[in-house]
Design an enzyme around this catalytic site. Structure first.
Site, PDB file in Angstrom:
ATOM      1  N   TRP A 103       0.824  -1.216   0.000  1.00  0.00           N
ATOM      2  CA  TRP A 103       0.000   0.000   0.000  1.00  0.00           C
ATOM      3  C   TRP A 103       0.863   1.274   0.000  1.00  0.00           C
ATOM      4  CZ3 TRP A 103      -4.785  -1.393  -1.122  1.00  0.00           C
ATOM      5  CH2 TRP A 103      -5.228  -2.662  -0.724  1.00  0.00           C
ATOM      6  N   LYS A 139      -6.011  -0.902  -5.133  1.00  0.00           N
ATOM      7  CA  LYS A 139      -6.796   0.331  -5.204  1.00  0.00           C
ATOM      8  C   LYS A 139      -6.037   1.336  -6.051  1.00  0.00           C
ATOM      9  CE  LYS A 139      -9.386   0.375  -0.812  1.00  0.00           C
ATOM     10  NZ  LYS A 139      -9.606   1.105   0.466  1.00  0.00           N
ATOM     11  N   ASP A 355     -32.938  -3.007 -17.047  1.00  0.00           N
ATOM     12  CA  ASP A 355     -33.731  -2.527 -15.920  1.00  0.00           C
ATOM     13  C   ASP A 355     -33.999  -1.027 -16.043  1.00  0.00           C
ATOM     14  OD1 ASP A 355     -34.750  -2.626 -13.064  1.00  0.00           O
ATOM     15  OD2 ASP A 355     -33.083  -1.226 -12.846  1.00  0.00           O
ATOM     16  N   GLU A 410     -37.562  -3.072 -19.633  1.00  0.00           N
ATOM     17  CA  GLU A 410     -38.524  -2.904 -18.547  1.00  0.00           C
ATOM     18  C   GLU A 410     -39.092  -1.490 -18.659  1.00  0.00           C
ATOM     19  OE1 GLU A 410     -38.908  -3.015 -13.681  1.00  0.00           O
ATOM     20  OE2 GLU A 410     -37.336  -1.895 -14.686  1.00  0.00           O
TER      21      GLU A 410
END
Length: 715
Positions: A103, A139, A355, A410
């Site tokens: 890190w 990350k 959706d 939808e």
């Protein structure tokens, strides 16, 4: 039509060709009521075409533009070096951090190009292995100018995120590079002409009170779906979402398959196995909005609120408490269209159920907006032209790249041309969900006794769809199964589902009515309501309880977040009868293909007798919804003369009927006008029963051909 506008020939129905202009107003030829909105159609088509031109000129066309995941995110090179790229235009500096470099923010700084893309290359280790170990956490860390602070984010294109609930509710990004890549064994099945969809959620598919897995679904649920005769599965909640109770509709990582069910390879195996069974697999994709999470989502990715989303109020959906994509910006568009290709190529999905399409189509998102069907509602300043263009691009790309792809919208608004090809000026979907049908059934069950049901009203709702635009009909989906509502079975039988569903107990009037109407409601929806059919898992056998995910309000209980397969597998319980009826419907359709046939001709809808009769694909369907009245020698019209036999009968004892119909009986037609038909016949139709008839010389299957998997109670 102006001679200066190029035209093309379109086959709108088998053997029927129409000449259409190439300016996006072709749908007016199909529906002259769209003529006043021709300019709006031409404008939206022009907007779509301008995006195609931009993609061709700036990104070498769809083929390159939709492969963003081969450029962004982590890409391992042949020499095992790793290139990582991320678009974060607001950030002033960035570095790649993770377990691989302890890190350390200074170990792997990234360079920024003129387009706001940061990049770094990690050479392989001395032994030739990748610098980042498989399954280790990573990350991106960025500095932002507004506050000169450092922010850490999960990579936007990450393909694997995991969660350790014992440590933190926040997801971790994982570098996923397994030494053995999954190799698909089975080709995609042919595109189904008749779509019979089994809507499923992997997590709730265990009967135990916990989260189910991909492997368990493959082993335990896929065989059930194949046995029932469904040819398509619609998988929900696959894209990673931090909150389980969101049903998968608050996506945090768009390229990551949910790790709570297993590994990416486990999902690939599920899809591959389904393909081996001849089953098409659709992904319930969520591009209508995104979770507002910052630490493990896309929100404020580069320190601004408008990296992938609209800024300010336009970028927020207040009811859903989520973020809204900026469909008019280049990089968000690349992100979303690459996402479609990613799921098609990497996981071998066969298409998508999109959706929240209504929310996308309109700036008001359809909230508190009562669509009346007036065409002016679909062509005004309330329409989101950028979202419409995205949906046109998405469908155009998918259809050109994957000829057998299936896309479902939808949409509750009824937008005209939603399910017509893009080159006609349509938005390009294959199907829309017939969302008014389940709402109608629930309203009838809640507010009326069945002797007050209106046959004409029922038929209207089931047949009210746009000509040449396909609908998927359903009696209930996951929406009606959620806590706070009731399933159809629950509305009719309620507490007696806990006390009177055993064959060892007397058949009560409540259970008798509930099972009879459950079969009829599903079959009339299946046969009359659309060009496809959908069922939510468990509802086929009248699942005894609603669906409720673990949350604060129920003490994080999994009790209702499961499917109780045990009740349908128990030979002594009556759920098996509904399951077998559902199977009979699917198998019958696979033989007679009414879903892919033109819309039915309804010859009778008699309010007093509670009779509905119609013909579709050579099958004569007769429904008697009367609670008590059976009819002998009842006149039914037909267009086709001949000798008819029963192919399906809901009153058969194998479906917990009363066995009042003799399947060896033949019904002969008599010439003469009757209910608008040239022939008619006399039929015995018991109360609360549906029978389906077919000409004897055209019969290829009847329910008597079904093997009976249980020892049915003769009483």
């Amino acid at each position: 039509m102006s001679q200066s506008v190029p035209v093309f020939q379109e086959e709108v129905e088998p053997g029927r060709f129409l000449t259409m202009p190439e300016d996006g107003s072709g749908v007016v030829v199909l529906d002259p009521w769209l003529e006043p909105y021709k300019d709006a159609l031409v404008k939206r088509y022009s907007n779509y075409k301008s995006w195609v031109k931009k993609i061709n000129e700036s990104a070498q066309g769809y083929e390159h533009f939709t492969r963003g995941y081969d450029y962004f995110g982590f890409n391992v090179q042949p020499d095992n070096s790793i290139i990582y790229r991320e678009w974060a235009p607001n950030a002033t500096s960035a570095s790649l951090i993770g377990e691989f470099n302890n890190w350390n923010h200074d170990a792997n700084p990234m360079q920024k190009d003129d387009f706001g893309v940061f990049h770094v290359t990690l050479p392989p280790n001395a032994d030739g292995t990748p610098a980042i170990p498989h399954n280790s956490k990573v990350k991106i860390s960025m500095s932002i100018p507004q506050s000169n602070e450092r922010i850490d984010r999960l990579p936007a294109w990450i393909t694997r995120v995991t969660q350790d609930l014992n440590v933190s509710p926040i997801y971790d990004a994982v570098f996923w590079n397994p030494p053995q890549k999954y190799v698909f064994k089975n080709p995609r099945p042919p595109k189904p002409a008749s779509l019979r969809v089994y809507e499923a959620h992997v997590g709730i598919s265990s009967q135990e009170p916990r989260v189910g897995t991909y492997k368990e679904f493959t082993a335990n649920v896929l065989p059930r779906i194949a046995h029932l005769g469904y040819n398509t599965i619609q998988l929900m909640a696959i894209m990673e979402h931090a909150y389980y109770a969101s049903f998968g509709y608050q996506v945090t990582s768009f390229f990551a398959a949910s790790s709570r069910y297993g590994t990416p390879e486990d999902l690939m195996e599920l899809i591959d196995t389904a393909h081996g069974m001849g089953i098409t697999v659709l992904l319930d994709i969520v591009h209508s909005h995104a979770c507002k999470n910052v630490l493990d989502g896309l929100n404020e990715f580069d320190g601004t609120d408008h990296c992938y989303f609209h800024e300010g109020g336009r970028g927020r959906h207040e009811l859903w408490d989520s973020r809204l994509f900026n469909y008019g910006a280049f990089e968000p568009l690349r992100f979303l269209m690459s996402n479609l290709r990613f799921w098609m190529d990497k996981y071998q999905f066969d298409g998508f159920r999109f959706d929240g399409v209504t929310s996308m189509l309109y700036k008001h998102h359809g909230l508190s907006y009562g669509f009346s069907g007036g065409y002016h509602e679909y062509f005004n300043e309330g329409v989101d032209d950028e979202a419409v263009a995205y949906l046109m691009l998405a469908n155009d790309f998918l259809k050109k790249t994957y000829p057998n792809v299936i896309t479902i919208a939808e949409d509750v608004s009824g937008m005209p041309s939603l399910c017509r090809p893009v080159r006609e000026g349509g938005i390009g979907f294959d199907y829309r969900l017939a969302m008014a049908i389940p709402d109608k059934w629930i309203k009838m069950l809640k507010e009326q006794e069945d002797h007050d049901w209106k046959m004409g009203d029922m038929v209207y709702v089931l047949t009210n769809r746009r000509h040449l635009e396909k609908n998927i009909a359903y009696a209930e989906s996951h929406d009606q199964a959620l806590v706070g509502d009731k399933t159809i079975a629950f509305w009719m039988m309620d507490k007696e589902m806990y006390t009177n569903m055993s064959d060892l107990t007397p058949l009560t009037p409540v259970v008798d009515r509930g099972i009879a109407l459950h079969k009829m409601i599903r079959f009339i929806t299946h046969s009359l309501g659309g060009e496809g059919y959908l069922n939510f898992e468990g509802n086929e056998f009248g699942h005894p309880e609603w669906l409720d995910f673990p949350r604060d309000g129920n003490n994080a209980s999994f009790h209702y977040a499961r499917r109780q397969w045990n009740v349908v597998d128990d030979k002594l319980l009556r759920y098996k009868y509904l399951n077998e009826w559902d199977r009979a419907m699917q198998i019958a359709e696979s033989h007679y293909h009414w879903l892919s046939a033109p819309q039915a001709y309804v010859s009778r809808k008699h309010e007093g007798d509670k009779i509905i009769a119609f013909e579709r694909a050579g099958v004569l369907f007769i429904f008697n919804f009367h609670p008590t009245q059976s009819f002998s020698d009842y006149g039914i019209g037909t267009h086709n003369p001949g000798e008819y036999r029963v192919i399906l009968d809901s009153d058969d004892k194998k479906f917990l009927g009363h066995g009042r119909i003799d399947h060896s009986t033949s019904f002969f037609t008599t010439p003469g006008e009757y209910d608008g038909c040239g022939q008619h016949m006399k039929v015995y139709v018991p109360s609360r029963t549906v029978i389906a008839l077919r000409r004897k010389d055209e019969i290829t299957w009847t329910q008597d051909d079904m093997e009976v998997p249980y020892q049915y109670n003769s009483n």
